[in-house]
Design an enzyme around this catalytic site. Structure first.
Site, PDB file in Angstrom:
ATOM      1  N   HIS A 146      -0.511  -8.765   8.058  1.00 49.06           N
ATOM      2  CA  HIS A 146      -1.953  -8.746   8.362  1.00 49.06           C
ATOM      3  C   HIS A 146      -2.165  -8.013   9.679  1.00 49.06           C
ATOM      4  O   HIS A 146      -1.448  -8.285  10.650  1.00 49.06           O
ATOM      5  CB  HIS A 146      -2.476 -10.190   8.452  1.00 49.06           C
ATOM      6  N   ASP A 183      -4.557 -15.851   4.795  1.00 44.89           N
ATOM      7  CA  ASP A 183      -3.895 -15.460   6.052  1.00 44.89           C
ATOM      8  C   ASP A 183      -3.613 -16.663   6.952  1.00 44.89           C
ATOM      9  O   ASP A 183      -3.676 -16.571   8.174  1.00 44.89           O
ATOM     10  CB  ASP A 183      -4.770 -14.435   6.799  1.00 44.89           C
TER      11      ASP A 183
HETATM   12  C1  GRF Z   1      -2.055  -2.753   6.484  1.00 45.94           C
HETATM   13  O1  GRF Z   1      -2.454  -2.668   7.834  1.00 45.94           O
HETATM   14  C2  GRF Z   1      -2.216  -4.149   5.974  1.00 45.94           C
HETATM   15  O2  GRF Z   1      -1.911  -5.137   6.942  1.00 45.94           O
HETATM   16  C3  GRF Z   1      -3.697  -4.187   5.662  1.00 45.94           C
HETATM   17  O3  GRF Z   1      -3.977  -2.927   5.098  1.00 45.94           O
HETATM   18  C4  GRF Z   1      -3.017  -1.994   5.591  1.00 45.94           C
HETATM   19  C5  GRF Z   1      -2.298  -1.414   4.388  1.00 45.94           C
HETATM   20  O4  GRF Z   1      -1.713  -0.250   4.795  1.00 45.94           O
HETATM   21  N1  GRF Z   1      -4.010  -5.248   4.757  1.00 45.94           N
HETATM   22  P1  GRF Z   1      -0.676   0.514   3.796  1.00 45.94           P
HETATM   23  O5  GRF Z   1      -1.298   0.480   2.409  1.00 45.94           O
HETATM   24  O6  GRF Z   1       0.618  -0.234   3.859  1.00 45.94           O
HETATM   25  O7  GRF Z   1      -0.588   1.903   4.373  1.00 45.94           O
END
Ligand code: GRF
Length: 202
Positions: free
Chosen positions: A111, A147
């Site tokens: 998160h 979360d």
């Molecule tokens: C990450 O920062 C995750 O924590 C949030 O969305 C982003 C996803 O990034 N939920 P990716 O798809 O891994 O590039």
């Protein structure tokens, strides 16, 4: 250890896992990604899996007559790969009772905020709007809240005056990718126990 990774977007966290495992070798890292699942079609995250020949699956909520039916389908789709750990890497759906009954205690999420602050789908935007001076990212086990599960690792990222949501999120993701790779590797190599809210990695 066998990992199934769930994505909903660009998949850069997935890519970081794939790159680390390719660089270190699955033996040394302690785990290999065996499949990648998503809640939607044609996203970069799925292409990243297809590029390295990994099996992929898509479970879309709208293809099922109820949320419970979707949850059951997702559970079965993941279970087919017999994972030791399931990793939500930017997966933007809240899983249900059946999924947690099957994978609770070995379902890890990342998160982009310092939980318990700013949970939910807009953690970066909410932190920025609140005016925090530091934020960051959290790797945690998923429980039946949003979360709210036991925290495995956190990383701190400073907020700059000129930041907008995407600039800050990109800077958080640089830390997040390293945090996730390191945390998943430790869980896989060293094993772990969850004692209440504490995660114990011997
Ligand atoms: C990450 O920062 C995750 O924590 C949030 O969305 C982003 C996803 O990034 N939920 P990716 O798809 O891994 O590039």
């Amino acid at each position: 250890k066998r990992l199934v990774v769930l994505v909903s977007g660009s998949g850069t966290n997935l890519q970081a896992l794939l790159d680390a495992i390719a660089a270190q070798g699955a033996e040394a890292y302690g785990a290999a990604v065996v499949a990648v699942g998503a809640d939607r079609d044609s996203i970069a995250g799925l292409e990243r899996a297809e590029r390295v020949g990994l099996p992929t699956f898509v479970c879309k909520v709208k293809d099922y007559e109820s949320r419970e039916a979707w949850d059951a389908a997702l559970t079965e789709a993941v279970a087919a790969y017999e994972p030791d750990l399931v990793v939500s890497a930017g997966f933007m759906k809240i899983v249900g009772k059946e999924f947690l009954a099957r994978f609770g205690g070995r379902f890890v999420n990342t998160h982009p905020a310092l939980l318990p602050s700013f949970p939910g789908a807009h953690g970066v935007r909410d932190a920025l709007a609140h005016g925090v001076k530091v934020t960051g990212c959290t790797v945690h086990f998923v429980d039946d809240g949003v979360d709210t599960g036991p925290i495995i690792a956190q990383g701190v990222v400073e907020v700059r005056d000129e930041d907008d949501e995407s600039a800050l999120h990109e800077r958080i993701k640089e830390v997040e990718r390293k945090l996730l790779v390191e945390a998943v590797g430790r869980l896989a190599r060293d094993g772990f126990r969850i004692e209440g809210r504490k995660v114990v990695i011997p």
